[in-house]
Scaffold this active site. Structure first.
Site, PDB file in Angstrom:
ATOM      1  N   ASP A  35      11.454   1.176   0.919  1.00 39.15           N
ATOM      2  CA  ASP A  35      11.792  -0.169   1.519  1.00 39.15           C
ATOM      3  C   ASP A  35      10.850  -0.318   2.667  1.00 39.15           C
ATOM      4  O   ASP A  35      10.848   0.183   3.634  1.00 39.15           O
ATOM      5  CB  ASP A  35      13.435  -0.056   2.131  1.00 39.15           C
ATOM      6  CG  ASP A  35      13.685  -1.134   2.973  1.00 39.15           C
ATOM      7  OD1 ASP A  35      13.285  -2.310   2.479  1.00 39.15           O
ATOM      8  OD2 ASP A  35      14.669  -1.124   3.928  1.00 39.15           O
ATOM      9  N   GLU A  74      10.915  -2.593  -2.848  1.00 42.98           N
ATOM     10  CA  GLU A  74      11.617  -3.922  -2.578  1.00 42.98           C
ATOM     11  C   GLU A  74      10.829  -4.953  -2.695  1.00 42.98           C
ATOM     12  O   GLU A  74       9.615  -4.985  -2.020  1.00 42.98           O
ATOM     13  CB  GLU A  74      12.449  -3.862  -1.264  1.00 42.98           C
ATOM     14  CG  GLU A  74      13.370  -5.050  -1.029  1.00 42.98           C
ATOM     15  CD  GLU A  74      14.177  -5.023  -0.056  1.00 42.98           C
ATOM     16  OE1 GLU A  74      15.130  -4.828   0.021  1.00 42.98           O
ATOM     17  OE2 GLU A  74      13.558  -5.239   1.099  1.00 42.98           O
ATOM     18  N   ASP A  98      17.114   1.786   6.678  1.00 40.99           N
ATOM     19  CA  ASP A  98      15.773   1.822   5.833  1.00 40.99           C
ATOM     20  C   ASP A  98      15.909   2.894   4.792  1.00 40.99           C
ATOM     21  O   ASP A  98      15.516   2.517   3.545  1.00 40.99           O
ATOM     22  CB  ASP A  98      14.570   1.704   6.654  1.00 40.99           C
ATOM     23  CG  ASP A  98      14.716   0.709   7.684  1.00 40.99           C
ATOM     24  OD1 ASP A  98      14.586  -0.442   7.161  1.00 40.99           O
ATOM     25  OD2 ASP A  98      14.809   0.636   8.944  1.00 40.99           O
TER      26      ASP A  98
END
EC number: 3.1.21.10
Length: 169
Positions: A11, A71, A143
């Site tokens: 992420d 992501e 995160d």
């Protein structure tokens, strides 16, 4: 017996980049590790990107994943923030690519739909389902939890994704 695949979810963010590693075999999921890389806000942009790159390459060498899920970047009204996120995302794509891992990208809504069943869930729902799917999971930030969710998402989509990659090659 099904082959075990080790997946890292990433992420990306300039301040904090979450990472999470799982093992996936058939219908079995196992938590391996998760954490958060941070860059020093007092440093210039190039130095901060180097910090993230070094951190990710160290994690890749330590845990030896076979596939990576990152992501997909979103665009918001703050162009500067979007650009910085894009630069951190480039590092998140580069590090596993240089380690010769196949890298797959997932939009936030696809991750949410894969993990909680709907595309517009909140962070708490994601964290709860990560704990349900990976009962031994420990994460130090949202995160890291999001990175684990990315790895989980990839575990459910990897057969179709690898098939699609072969067709496109």
């Amino acid at each position: 017996m099904a082959e075990t695949i080790r997946i890292i979810g990433i992420d990306p963010g300039l301040r904090r980049t979450g990472w999470g590693v799982i093992d996936f075999s058939g219908n079995r999921l196992q938590f391996v590790a998760a954490g958060t890389l941070t860059s020093d806000a007092r440093c210039d942009l190039a130095s901060r990107l180097c910090q993230l790159y070094k951190g990710l390459t160290d994690i890749l060498h330590q845990f030896m994943p076979q596939e990576a899920a990152v992501e997909h970047v979103f665009v918001n009204k703050d162009a500067t923030a979007t650009l910085k996120l894009g630069q951190a995302r480039a590092i998140a794509l580069l590090a596993p690519a240089q380690a010769n891992l196949p890298v797959f990208e997932y939009a936030p809504n696809k991750v949410k739909k894969s993990v909680i069943g709907v595309g517009h869930g909140d962070k708490e729902q994601i964290h709860m389902m990560v704990k349900v799917l990976l009962p031994r999971a420990e994460f130090d930030s949202s995160d890291a939890a999001d990175a684990l969710a990315l790895a989980l998402c990839h575990s459910t989509h990897r057969i179709g994704a690898s098939y699609h990659a072969r067709i496109m090659a």
